[in-house]
Design an enzyme around this catalytic site. Structure first.
Site, PDB file in Angstrom:
ATOM      1  N   GLU A  69       0.823  -1.213   0.000  1.00 19.18           N
ATOM      2  CA  GLU A  69       0.000   0.000   0.000  1.00 19.18           C
ATOM      3  C   GLU A  69       0.855   1.261   0.000  1.00 19.18           C
ATOM      4  OE1 GLU A  69      -2.952   0.230  -0.761  1.00 19.18           O
ATOM      5  OE2 GLU A  69      -3.577  -1.858  -0.570  1.00 19.18           O
ATOM      6  N   ASP A 109      -9.532   6.115  -2.469  1.00 20.66           N
ATOM      7  CA  ASP A 109      -8.375   6.485  -3.289  1.00 20.66           C
ATOM      8  C   ASP A 109      -8.889   7.071  -4.602  1.00 20.66           C
ATOM      9  OD1 ASP A 109      -9.385   4.234  -4.549  1.00 20.66           O
ATOM     10  OD2 ASP A 109      -7.416   3.633  -5.271  1.00 20.66           O
ATOM     11  N   TYR A 135      -6.041   6.884   3.810  1.00 22.02           N
ATOM     12  CA  TYR A 135      -6.221   5.800   2.840  1.00 22.02           C
ATOM     13  C   TYR A 135      -5.526   4.520   3.295  1.00 22.02           C
ATOM     14  CZ  TYR A 135      -5.355   2.504  -0.714  1.00 22.02           C
ATOM     15  OH  TYR A 135      -5.267   1.302  -1.347  1.00 22.02           O
TER      16      TYR A 135
END
Length: 363
Positions: free
Chosen positions: A45, A146, A128
């Site tokens: 991520e 996102d 996020y």
DNA sequence: GAAACGTGGCG
DNA sequence: TCGCCAAGTTT
């Protein structure tokens, strides 16, 4: 409104069309009880922040092979992590990656926290990434917002408010759709949908599981969504880079300060990069020779045209700026791209892109 | 809220 | 050549 927008419809699509990624547990395996490794989810991520899947894959495999666990990474040398990240961009991510790994290793017993709030406290983890780790790694019903989700929600509900003003509204809409069950698969499903079907240009509405209830498609406005505030034009800056090679083959390099552009990365000493004419900033006395041409590079907020100067210097002279790095310790692939472009220009156009070549000796 | 912060691919 | 875009965060 004949047909509600149903998260289950998307999950069924995902069960058939989920993309395969090195960090992902496929929906089938997930169903069979396989759990993702929070360390790998976190790393993927962070790498994926503003970065394409294609660019990330190689880096992810390389990082996790070299540092298989968060405690391995926490024990790594700063320079090794920065060198391994070179080329991926947004280098504050690499500095925060290491900081975060050390906090998790030292203060969390090597276990990533599972809640959004606790994850948010860690360096390099924003709203996020906290939601992504919480949902994908721990299956908690957090909502990821996102660029993909923003686009999908804008179109699904025909939201015309421009980004980033529309973010709160899009978040509310996205939260209302997030299921309590299979939250991790659902998060990945919306993002896969945005990446493969509900694309910025030429969306494949014919293949979309949410085709029928999509308000944007019904209104015919989907292709122009999401609206965004116009961007500023990039100015052109000029600079000079100095590449000194000692007669034994060592190169004169400097580690840039942690703050600011290319922070913490290796680079050639040089002038300031400014919109006017750059001031000479020779790192040592030598016969500097201008290389024909220039290294061109575009950063987030400016274009750069870099003049490159080279010199061959004797052993018995020390630099005013930077340090000589022995040839056997120098890998061009440890340089950020703009510095590698300067090197390529100086060495006559031979491209140096591979990270495969090991240092000829470790020590 | 705005600006800083990389890079590569694509039309 | 050039602008847009990609699983954002920090200051």
């Amino acid at each position: 409104m004949r047909e509600p927008i149903d998260p289950l419809t998307l999950l069924q699509w995902y069960d058939r069309h989920a993309r395969i990624m090195p960090w992902r547990v496929s929906p089938g395996d997930r169903c069979a009880g396989v759990r993702p490794d929070p360390y790998r989810i976190w790393m993927s991520e962070v790498m994926l922040q503003q970065t394409t899947v294609a660019a990330v894959k190689e880096y992810f495999v390389r990082f996790t092979r070299r540092w298989p666990s968060v405690t391995d990474l926490a024990a790594a040398k700063d320079a090794d992590v920065m060198g391994e990240w070179a080329g991926l961009g947004y280098y504050a991510r690499a500095r925060n990656l290491l900081k975060c790994a050390r906090v998790v290793a030292d203060e969390y017993d090597g276990i990533f926290p599972d809640t959004h709030d606790e994850l948010l406290k860690l360096p390099g983890i924003g709203p996020y990434t906290a939601a992504a780790v919480s949902s994908i790694a721990y299956d908690l019903p957090e909502t990821v917002l996102d660029g993909n989700v923003e686009r999908v929600m804008s179109r699904l509900y025909d939201v015309h408010t421009p980004l980033p003003l529309s973010k709160p509204e899009l978040m509310t809409l996205a939260q209302a759709l997030t299921p309590q069950e299979r939250a991790g698969d659902y998060a990945q499903a919306v993002m896969d949908l945005g990446a493969t079907i509900c694309t910025p240009k030429n969306p494949a509405c014919g293949l979309c599981p949410w085709r029928d209830p999509c308000k944007g498609r019904l209104a015919g406005t989907h292709v122009e969504l999401p609206k965004k505030v116009p961007k500023k034009k990039k100015p052109i800056r000029l600079g000079i880079a100095y590449i000194a090679r000692r007669v034994d083959g060592a190169y004169l390099l400097e580690t840039r300060p942690d703050k600011g552009l290319l922070g913490g990365m290796l680079g050639w000493p040089g002038s300031e990069w400014i919109e006017g004419v750059p001031v000479e900033a020779e790192p040592m006395k030598a016969q500097w020779k201008v290389i024909e041409g220039e290294a061109r590079h575009t950063f987030t907020h400016f274009h750069l045209r870099l003049i490159v100067k080279t010199a061959l210097v004797p052993m018995d002279r020390s630099p005013d700026t930077g340090e000589f790095m022995p040839l056997e310790e120098f890998r061009p692939s440890d340089l950020p791209t703009v510095m590698r472009k300067a090197f390529d220009l100086a060495t006559g156009g031979s491209k140096t892109t591979s990270k495969d070549a090991p240092r000829s000796r470790a020590k």
